[in-house]
Scaffold this motif. Sequence first.
Motif, mmCIF file in Angstrom:
data_model
loop_
_atom_site.group_PDB
_atom_site.id
_atom_site.type_symbol
_atom_site.label_atom_id
_atom_site.label_comp_id
_atom_site.label_asym_id
_atom_site.label_seq_id
_atom_site.Cartn_x
_atom_site.Cartn_y
_atom_site.Cartn_z
ATOM 1 N N UNK A 103 0.870 -1.172 0.000
ATOM 2 C CA UNK A 103 0.000 0.000 0.000
ATOM 3 C C UNK A 103 0.908 1.223 0.000
ATOM 4 N N UNK A 104 0.907 1.963 -1.112
ATOM 5 C CA UNK A 104 1.829 3.091 -1.282
ATOM 6 C C UNK A 104 1.051 4.333 -1.696
ATOM 7 N N UNK A 105 1.678 5.531 -1.619
ATOM 8 C CA UNK A 105 1.002 6.761 -2.047
ATOM 9 C C UNK A 105 0.578 6.686 -3.515
ATOM 10 N N UNK A 106 -0.425 7.464 -3.858
ATOM 11 C CA UNK A 106 -0.943 7.475 -5.226
ATOM 12 C C UNK A 106 0.155 7.866 -6.209
ATOM 13 N N UNK A 107 0.235 7.113 -7.311
ATOM 14 C CA UNK A 107 1.229 7.401 -8.338
ATOM 15 C C UNK A 107 2.536 6.666 -8.144
ATOM 16 N N UNK A 108 2.711 5.999 -6.999
ATOM 17 C CA UNK A 108 3.927 5.246 -6.729
ATOM 18 C C UNK A 108 3.781 3.827 -7.284
ATOM 19 N N UNK A 109 4.920 3.196 -7.510
ATOM 20 C CA UNK A 109 4.919 1.816 -7.996
ATOM 21 C C UNK A 109 5.768 0.952 -7.068
ATOM 22 N N UNK A 110 5.180 -0.189 -6.637
ATOM 23 C CA UNK A 110 5.906 -1.147 -5.802
ATOM 24 C C UNK A 110 5.781 -2.517 -6.449
ATOM 25 N N UNK A 111 6.901 -3.172 -6.673
ATOM 26 C CA UNK A 111 6.903 -4.507 -7.264
ATOM 27 C C UNK A 111 7.885 -5.396 -6.500
ATOM 28 N N UNK A 112 7.776 -6.713 -6.718
ATOM 29 C CA UNK A 112 8.607 -7.688 -6.017
ATOM 30 C C UNK A 112 9.246 -8.639 -7.026
ATOM 31 N N UNK A 113 10.373 -9.199 -6.602
ATOM 32 C CA UNK A 113 11.001 -10.221 -7.451
ATOM 33 C C UNK A 113 10.032 -11.367 -7.684
ATOM 34 N N UNK A 114 9.258 -11.722 -6.652
ATOM 35 C CA UNK A 114 8.203 -12.723 -6.764
ATOM 36 C C UNK A 114 7.086 -12.314 -5.819
ATOM 37 N N UNK A 115 5.848 -12.516 -6.215
ATOM 38 C CA UNK A 115 4.715 -12.108 -5.382
ATOM 39 C C UNK A 115 4.135 -13.267 -4.581
ATOM 40 N N UNK A 116 4.688 -14.482 -4.784
ATOM 41 C CA UNK A 116 4.145 -15.649 -4.084
ATOM 42 C C UNK A 116 5.271 -16.544 -3.586
ATOM 43 N N UNK A 117 5.152 -17.017 -2.356
ATOM 44 C CA UNK A 117 6.071 -18.011 -1.793
ATOM 45 C C UNK A 117 5.275 -19.293 -1.611
ATOM 46 N N UNK A 118 5.635 -20.332 -2.320
ATOM 47 C CA UNK A 118 4.860 -21.570 -2.294
ATOM 48 C C UNK A 118 4.826 -22.204 -0.910
ATOM 49 N N UNK A 119 5.976 -22.240 -0.244
ATOM 50 C CA UNK A 119 6.033 -22.868 1.070
ATOM 51 C C UNK A 119 7.202 -22.293 1.866
ATOM 52 N N UNK A 120 6.961 -22.123 3.175
ATOM 53 C CA UNK A 120 8.016 -21.651 4.066
ATOM 54 C C UNK A 120 7.985 -22.545 5.303
#
Length: 393
Positions: free
Chosen positions: A301-318
């Motif tokens: 959840x970031x300010x309007x107009x900002x972009x946040x991304x991840x190397x991966x959005x899902x972790x299958x198992x921890x």
Amino acid sequence: MKQKKLFQSHFYIAAAIITVLLYFFFSTMKVFAAEGFHLYTNSPGIYVTAGDSVSFDLYLTGSSAADSDVTLSVASMPDGFSGYFKSGSYEVSKVHADGDSSTSIASFQVTVPTEAAEGVHEITLRAVSDTGYEDELTLSLNVSGLESGESNFYVEYPDQEGVSGTSFSYSTTIANNTLNTQNYNFSSNAPAGWTVSFSSDSTQISSLEVESGSSAGVTITVTPPDKVEAGEYQIDCAATSAREQLSTTLNVTILGTYDMELSTTDGRLSLDAYANKESDVTLKITNNGNIDLENISLSSSAPSGWDVSFDTTTIDSLAAGASTEIVAHITPGDDALTGDYVTIIGASCDNQSASAEFRITVKTQTGWGIFAIFIIIAVAAGLYYVMKKYGRR
């Protein structure tokens, strides 16, 4: 001699007349007393069991029951039995009668001894008014041989399992198989830190009255501590009345503990960034519980107009006790002004969630700073030239 016989004859006739008059006089007085004053209870004969405590509501009826003070007493009572008169919250020996036969003037509380023999035991009560009327009432208590323990406290599904932090709900039934209404008080021997509550009809209770020969449902809610260790736990619950102690056992199996933490590799939750320029932060997701976490998804959840991304959005198992690292790429918007902003990054699965709040400090690009310095120097040089050229004139 003849006169003597005549006198005897007249004497016998007079005695007979007086006897008849006295009979009718006292008979009339007795009927009048009975009609004018009567002590009664709705159920003068009941079945009880040894050790019971019972109550009889007493009433007065008749034309002479109104507006008089009435003294109450026990005329006779079997050995071992005990009783007293009660009005409101007080033990009494005298009450005032208002003549309303629908209103109880008092109650008589009786305790049956635990060693009472089976059979009928009679108690006689006496009421005497200040106007001279009196009446007696006989109570018959038929002591039954019904033994305690025939009632039961039944749980439908006594075995349940789940993770720590879960509340377990048990549906139970109390069946009162005695001959008297029982008021049951609830208790449990739950371990320290556990919470056990009792409720009936969605209302939390500590006791419940159950009529003779009937049953009532009670819901027991058991909540273990958040960090309870995995294992099997047994909780004994009791429903205790004046003559019974019923019990039931609840079994709880704790499968384990869910606990997930989201932070960074160095523990810092702040970073510097520039408008429209990507900044990276390495996230560290740790499974502090003792159960594997499946299908963990990342969000932000970031300010309007900002972009946040991840190397991966899902972790299958921890796995339990393990951690993993993921890089988050944060890009402030084109119009982001210099200052501090908040971005929240979260990780969640079906059983657990965690989040971290990052403070992002947006700074001015260094190139623009250098350009601004050149402008300042140029302006200063221009002012110096103008002053030097025209200042002497």
